[in-house]
Design a protein around this motif. Structure first.
Motif, PDB file in Angstrom:
ATOM      1  N   ALA A  82       0.846  -1.196   0.000  1.00 32.09           N
ATOM      2  CA  ALA A  82       0.000   0.000   0.000  1.00 32.09           C
ATOM      3  C   ALA A  82       0.877   1.240   0.000  1.00 32.09           C
ATOM      4  O   ALA A  82       2.036   1.193   0.431  1.00 32.09           O
ATOM      5  N   ILE A  83       0.298   2.313  -0.480  1.00 29.87           N
ATOM      6  CA  ILE A  83       0.938   3.616  -0.353  1.00 29.87           C
ATOM      7  C   ILE A  83      -0.007   4.481   0.489  1.00 29.87           C
ATOM      8  O   ILE A  83      -1.160   4.719   0.102  1.00 29.87           O
ATOM      9  N   ALA A  84       0.469   4.892   1.667  1.00 31.53           N
ATOM     10  CA  ALA A  84      -0.317   5.763   2.532  1.00 31.53           C
ATOM     11  C   ALA A  84       0.001   7.203   2.152  1.00 31.53           C
ATOM     12  O   ALA A  84       1.167   7.560   1.939  1.00 31.53           O
ATOM     13  N   LEU A  85      -1.049   8.025   2.037  1.00 34.52           N
ATOM     14  CA  LEU A  85      -0.896   9.400   1.551  1.00 34.52           C
ATOM     15  C   LEU A  85      -0.962  10.349   2.739  1.00 34.52           C
ATOM     16  O   LEU A  85      -1.984  10.413   3.435  1.00 34.52           O
ATOM     17  N   ILE A  86       0.112  11.055   2.978  1.00 36.65           N
ATOM     18  CA  ILE A  86       0.187  11.937   4.149  1.00 36.65           C
ATOM     19  C   ILE A  86      -0.023  13.381   3.725  1.00 36.65           C
ATOM     20  O   ILE A  86       0.707  13.897   2.872  1.00 36.65           O
ATOM     21  N   GLN A  87      -1.029  14.009   4.348  1.00 45.25           N
ATOM     22  CA  GLN A  87      -1.282  15.436   4.109  1.00 45.25           C
ATOM     23  C   GLN A  87      -0.556  16.214   5.193  1.00 45.25           C
ATOM     24  O   GLN A  87      -0.796  16.010   6.380  1.00 45.25           O
ATOM     25  N   GLU A  88       0.350  17.072   4.763  1.00 43.46           N
ATOM     26  CA  GLU A  88       1.230  17.744   5.726  1.00 43.46           C
ATOM     27  C   GLU A  88       0.819  19.205   5.883  1.00 43.46           C
ATOM     28  O   GLU A  88       0.522  19.877   4.908  1.00 43.46           O
ATOM     29  N   GLY A  89       0.842  19.695   7.088  1.00 49.94           N
ATOM     30  CA  GLY A  89       0.578  21.100   7.366  1.00 49.94           C
ATOM     31  C   GLY A  89      -0.721  21.569   6.767  1.00 49.94           C
ATOM     32  O   GLY A  89      -1.750  20.911   6.879  1.00 49.94           O
ATOM     33  N   ALA A  90      -0.659  22.703   6.073  1.00 44.87           N
ATOM     34  CA  ALA A  90      -1.878  23.357   5.587  1.00 44.87           C
ATOM     35  C   ALA A  90      -2.304  22.873   4.199  1.00 44.87           C
ATOM     36  O   ALA A  90      -2.998  23.581   3.485  1.00 44.87           O
ATOM     37  N   GLY A  91      -1.903  21.686   3.817  1.00 45.70           N
ATOM     38  CA  GLY A  91      -2.245  21.200   2.481  1.00 45.70           C
ATOM     39  C   GLY A  91      -3.743  20.998   2.312  1.00 45.70           C
ATOM     40  O   GLY A  91      -4.478  20.876   3.283  1.00 45.70           O
ATOM     41  N   TYR A  92      -4.202  21.004   1.071  1.00 48.85           N
ATOM     42  CA  TYR A  92      -5.615  20.801   0.773  1.00 48.85           C
ATOM     43  C   TYR A  92      -5.884  19.326   0.525  1.00 48.85           C
ATOM     44  O   TYR A  92      -5.082  18.635  -0.110  1.00 48.85           O
ATOM     45  N   GLU A  93      -7.088  18.877   0.928  1.00 46.94           N
ATOM     46  CA  GLU A  93      -7.491  17.502   0.638  1.00 46.94           C
ATOM     47  C   GLU A  93      -7.622  17.301  -0.881  1.00 46.94           C
ATOM     48  O   GLU A  93      -7.385  16.222  -1.392  1.00 46.94           O
ATOM     49  N   PHE A  94      -7.975  18.369  -1.582  1.00 47.05           N
ATOM     50  CA  PHE A  94      -8.062  18.316  -3.052  1.00 47.05           C
ATOM     51  C   PHE A  94      -6.722  17.830  -3.630  1.00 47.05           C
ATOM     52  O   PHE A  94      -6.673  17.022  -4.560  1.00 47.05           O
ATOM     53  N   ASP A  95      -5.626  18.353  -3.098  1.00 49.93           N
ATOM     54  CA  ASP A  95      -4.295  17.965  -3.579  1.00 49.93           C
ATOM     55  C   ASP A  95      -4.043  16.479  -3.346  1.00 49.93           C
ATOM     56  O   ASP A  95      -3.463  15.798  -4.198  1.00 49.93           O
ATOM     57  N   ILE A  96      -4.470  15.980  -2.196  1.00 49.90           N
ATOM     58  CA  ILE A  96      -4.267  14.558  -1.887  1.00 49.90           C
ATOM     59  C   ILE A  96      -5.079  13.699  -2.857  1.00 49.90           C
ATOM     60  O   ILE A  96      -4.637  12.638  -3.295  1.00 49.90           O
ATOM     61  N   GLY A  97      -6.271  14.194  -3.226  1.00 48.63           N
ATOM     62  CA  GLY A  97      -7.080  13.494  -4.224  1.00 48.63           C
ATOM     63  C   GLY A  97      -6.369  13.427  -5.566  1.00 48.63           C
ATOM     64  O   GLY A  97      -6.369  12.389  -6.242  1.00 48.63           O
ATOM     65  N   ARG A  98      -5.735  14.519  -5.950  1.00 48.86           N
ATOM     66  CA  ARG A  98      -4.975  14.528  -7.211  1.00 48.86           C
ATOM     67  C   ARG A  98      -3.813  13.541  -7.138  1.00 48.86           C
ATOM     68  O   ARG A  98      -3.511  12.839  -8.100  1.00 48.86           O
ATOM     69  N   LEU A  99      -3.130  13.537  -5.982  1.00 46.89           N
ATOM     70  CA  LEU A  99      -2.000  12.618  -5.804  1.00 46.89           C
ATOM     71  C   LEU A  99      -2.473  11.163  -5.948  1.00 46.89           C
ATOM     72  O   LEU A  99      -1.853  10.360  -6.665  1.00 46.89           O
ATOM     73  N   ALA A 100      -3.583  10.858  -5.289  1.00 44.98           N
ATOM     74  CA  ALA A 100      -4.119   9.491  -5.358  1.00 44.98           C
ATOM     75  C   ALA A 100      -4.441   9.122  -6.807  1.00 44.98           C
ATOM     76  O   ALA A 100      -4.100   8.036  -7.286  1.00 44.98           O
ATOM     77  N   GLN A 101      -5.079  10.061  -7.527  1.00 45.11           N
ATOM     78  CA  GLN A 101      -5.491   9.753  -8.904  1.00 45.11           C
ATOM     79  C   GLN A 101      -4.268   9.579  -9.818  1.00 45.11           C
ATOM     80  O   GLN A 101      -4.262   8.706 -10.683  1.00 45.11           O
ATOM     81  N   ASN A 102      -3.236  10.390  -9.619  1.00 48.49           N
ATOM     82  CA  ASN A 102      -2.014  10.215 -10.414  1.00 48.49           C
ATOM     83  C   ASN A 102      -1.398   8.834 -10.176  1.00 48.49           C
ATOM     84  O   ASN A 102      -0.984   8.155 -11.115  1.00 48.49           O
ATOM     85  N   VAL A 103      -1.347   8.459  -8.893  1.00 47.06           N
ATOM     86  CA  VAL A 103      -0.790   7.145  -8.547  1.00 47.06           C
ATOM     87  C   VAL A 103      -1.608   6.043  -9.235  1.00 47.06           C
ATOM     88  O   VAL A 103      -1.068   5.126  -9.859  1.00 47.06           O
TER      89      VAL A 103
END
Ligand SMILES: Cc1cc2nc3c(=O)[nH]c(=O)nc-3n(C[C@H](O)[C@H](O)[C@H](O)COP(=O)(O)O)c2cc1C
Length: 170
Positions: A82-103
């Protein structure tokens, strides 16, 4: 509205990306894993903050401990990693969604199956993963080569285009 004909493979992969929950238990090859991580690293983010990092989980006991922090994490148990996605500091959840979709799209392009998973008890997930305070891990992606037989999900399919799209106002 008729769409264009002969769309390239990259486009067709976008439409064909499915959450896969049945995996072969072979580990990913290093080049495949590297390619997927590179695709993740190159994801765009708001103001290019890149307020994220990932944890690659290959240890079966650690994977099981992580699976226990979500309610529908069986795909994680069935996947070799698995790859766990870590949102750091003031990051947006939208960005994490983009990261997941790219992966997931990059994985699909090279024949690797994926399923997003939710860590509903994210504070527990943070403890399991040793994530420092101020950083959150709510989502991960289970990955592996697809099993020879894949069960079809009841939850697939999409609403029609005319229900999905509004023009000019709702
Ligand atoms: C934010 C998010 C969280 C998800 N969490 C889970 C999960 O915990 N377990 C799971 O089996 N699938 C999970 N999924 C996968 C969805 O159930 C799946 O994408 C949806 O049913 C559509 O299926 P399809 O993409 O195969 O067409 C998640 C998807 C998203 C976008």
């Amino acid at each position: 509205m008729p769409g264009p004909k002969n769309l390239p493979e990259t486009y067709r992969n976008v439409l064909r990306l499915r959450a896969v929950r049945d995996f072969d238990n072979r580990p990913l090859s290093d080049p495949d894993l590297h390619a997927i991580l590179e695709a993740g690293r190159w994801t765009g983010s708001s103001k290019n903050r890149q307020s994220w990092s990932v944890i690659v989980v290959t240890d079966p006991d650690q994977k099981e401990r992580l699976a226990e922090t979500g309610d529908f994490t069986d795909p994680l148990r069935r996947a070799p990693m698995a790859i766990a996605l870590i949102q750091e500091g003031a990051g947006y959840e939208f960005d994490i969604g983009r990261l997941a979709q790219n992966v997931m799209l990059a994985a699909k392009a090279i024949g690797v199956a994926t399923c997003p998973v939710t860590f509903h008890r994210h504070e527990e997930a943070a403890r399991v993963l040793g994530i420092p305070d101020g950083k959150v891990c709510r989502y991960g992606v289970a990955l592996g080569y697809p099993a020879a037989e894949i069960r079809r999900s009841q939850m697939s399919g999409r609403k029609p285009l005319n229900e999905f799209v509004h023009w000019n106002s709702y």
